[in-house]
Design a protein around this motif. Structure first.
Motif, PDB file in Angstrom:
ATOM      1  N   THR A 295     -14.487  13.401  -1.058  1.00  0.00           N
ATOM      2  CA  THR A 295     -12.932  13.093  -1.792  1.00  0.00           C
ATOM      3  C   THR A 295     -13.326  11.575  -1.939  1.00  0.00           C
ATOM      4  OG1 THR A 295     -13.063  13.412   0.843  1.00  0.00           O
ATOM      5  CG2 THR A 295     -12.811  14.989  -1.067  1.00  0.00           C
ATOM      6  N   GLY A 296     -13.962  10.849  -1.260  1.00  0.00           N
ATOM      7  CA  GLY A 296     -13.711   9.481  -1.358  1.00  0.00           C
ATOM      8  C   GLY A 296     -13.358   8.702  -2.853  1.00  0.00           C
ATOM      9  N   MET A 297     -13.213  10.029  -3.900  1.00  0.00           N
ATOM     10  CA  MET A 297     -13.642   8.893  -5.742  1.00  0.00           C
ATOM     11  C   MET A 297     -12.275  10.200  -5.492  1.00  0.00           C
ATOM     12  SD  MET A 297     -13.064   6.169  -6.350  1.00  0.00           S
ATOM     13  CE  MET A 297     -13.777   6.038  -7.893  1.00  0.00           C
ATOM     14  N   PRO A 298     -11.581  10.378  -6.746  1.00  0.00           N
ATOM     15  CA  PRO A 298     -11.095   9.356  -7.114  1.00  0.00           C
ATOM     16  C   PRO A 298      -9.802   8.568  -7.092  1.00  0.00           C
ATOM     17  CG  PRO A 298     -10.117  10.565  -8.492  1.00  0.00           C
ATOM     18  CD  PRO A 298     -11.601  11.174  -7.220  1.00  0.00           C
ATOM     19  N   GLU A 299     -10.311   9.032  -5.234  1.00  0.00           N
ATOM     20  CA  GLU A 299      -8.654   8.495  -4.439  1.00  0.00           C
ATOM     21  C   GLU A 299      -8.622   7.256  -4.283  1.00  0.00           C
ATOM     22  OE1 GLU A 299      -7.866  10.927  -1.224  1.00  0.00           O
ATOM     23  OE2 GLU A 299      -8.121   9.042   0.060  1.00  0.00           O
ATOM     24  N   ALA A 300      -9.897   6.600  -3.999  1.00  0.00           N
ATOM     25  CA  ALA A 300      -9.584   4.951  -3.543  1.00  0.00           C
ATOM     26  C   ALA A 300      -9.264   3.797  -5.215  1.00  0.00           C
ATOM     27  CB  ALA A 300     -11.229   4.600  -3.362  1.00  0.00           C
ATOM     28  N   GLY A 301      -9.775   5.044  -5.556  1.00  0.00           N
ATOM     29  CA  GLY A 301      -9.641   3.529  -7.350  1.00  0.00           C
ATOM     30  C   GLY A 301      -8.189   4.170  -7.549  1.00  0.00           C
ATOM     31  N   LEU A 302      -7.443   4.767  -7.712  1.00  0.00           N
ATOM     32  CA  LEU A 302      -5.916   4.981  -7.595  1.00  0.00           C
ATOM     33  C   LEU A 302      -5.026   4.752  -6.632  1.00  0.00           C
ATOM     34  CD1 LEU A 302      -6.424   9.064  -8.304  1.00  0.00           C
ATOM     35  CD2 LEU A 302      -5.897   7.750  -9.850  1.00  0.00           C
TER      36      LEU A 302
END
Ligand code: HPA
Length: 252
Positions: A190-197
Motif C-alpha cells: 500500500t506504499g504506492m500510489p499513496e506517497a505519490g498522491l
C-alpha cells in the motif's frame, strides 16, 4: 468542511483499525470528488491536538490494497484540514535489520504496483503534474518522527527502501530475491500510489513501517509459511509504542 487544526492525520494499515489514546472522537463520512473513502474518518484528541484516523482497508479490513481509493482517502483528509499524514504500513522484512516486530521509517521506495490510479491527473482536462519525488517522504516529517521516537524511547530504524507490490497475494521467494537485488529492505502492498498522491496534493507524508513477518525466503527458515495470525500478532506487539511516539510528535 475543515475541522479546525488537524495536527496530524494517521492512516492505519493491516491490523491497525483504530488508534489507541484518541479521545472525544467525532466521526466524519466525507464525500469526495474521487469517490468513496475506505471508511469513516475518526477525529479525536491526543496530547491536546486534533488527530484524524482512517483505516486504509476499512475498519473491517474489506478493501484490498489494489482497490483502496487512495485519492479519495487523501483528498478527504486534506479537505478536513490535515496537512500532515503519517502512514502506518504493515510490511514484510527483506534485509537483516528489518525482522518481525521492527518499526522503521523508510527513506526510499520502489513502485512495483500496476493498474492503480496513481495520479490526480487521470481525468482528461486536468493539469498535468510532474512533481519532484526524488525524496518520496517529506524530510521534515521524517525528522519529527525519528526525533519523537528517540525522545519517547521507542526503537525505530532510520531509513530503508520500501518496495510496493500489487498483492493481495504475498510474493514468491524469487520476487523477494529480485527486490533484495533492487535494493529493497521492506515489502508492502500500500506504499504506492499513496506517497505519490500525497506529494501531488502537497501533503507532508511519512511512512512508519511495522514489520509483521520475514518476506518470502528472507528469514532464517527459508520455507517458512507466512500466516495472517503471525502477521496480526506481530503488528499488535510492534505497535505498542505508537501512542507514545505520536504523543511525543504532537508535544514536541
Ligand atoms: N509482503 C507484502 N506485504 C506484506 C507482507 C509481505 O510479506 N507482510 C505484510 N504485508
Amino acid at each position: 468542511m475543515p475541522t479546525s487544526d488537524i495536527a496530524l492525520a494517521i492512516i492505519g494499515g493491516t491490523g491497525l483499525y483504530q488508534f489507541d489514546g484518541l479521545q472525544d472522537i467525532e466521526t466524519h463520512q466525507p464525500v469526495t470528488h474521487y469517490g468513496a473513502l475506505s471508511g469513516p474518518v475518526r477525529v479525536g484528541t491526543l496530547a491536546g491536538c486534533r488527530v484524524a484516523f482512517l483505516a486504509r482497508h476499512g475498519e473491517g479490513h474489506s478493501v484490498p490494497p489494489h482497490k483502496v481509493n487512495y485519492r479519495a482517502n487523501l483528498a478527504a483528509l486534506q479537505a478536513l484540514g490535515a496537512t500532515c499524514v503519517l502512514a502506518l504500513n504493515t510490511v514484510g522484512g527483506i534485509t537483516e535489520s528489518f525482522g518481525p516486530r521492527v518499526l522503521a521509517c523508510p527513506d526510499q521506495l520502489i513502485d512495483y504496483t500496476w493498474g492503480r490510479i496513481s495520479t490526480l491527473c487521470e481525468e482528461e482536462g486536468t493539469e498535468v503534474l510532474h512533481v519532484d519525488f526524488g525524496e518520496p517522504y517529506t524530510l521534515s516529517l521524517r525528522a519529527r518522527v525519528l526525533e519523537a521516537a528517540r525522545t519517547a524511547g521507542v526503537a525505530l530504524v532510520d531509513g530503508g527502501c520500501y518496495g510496493a507490490t500489487q498483492g493481495p497475494r504475498l510474493e514468491t521467494r524469487a520476487e523477494i530475491a529480485r527486490m533484495r537485488r533492487d535494493g529493497c529492505d521492506l515489502v508492502g502492498m500500500t506504499g504506492m500510489p499513496e506517497a505519490g498522491l500525497a506529494r501531488e496534493l502537497g501533503l507532508d507524508y511519512a511512512c512508519l513501517a511495522i514489520v509483521a513477518n520475514w518476506a518470502a525466503g528472507a528469514g532464517p527458515q527459508i520455507d517458512e509459511v507466512i500466516t495472517l495470525q503471525d502477521v496480526l500478532e506481530n503488528v499488535e506487539a510492534a505497535s505498542s509504542g505508537l501512542p507514545a511516539l505520536v504523543t511525543q510528535m504532537l508535544s514536541g
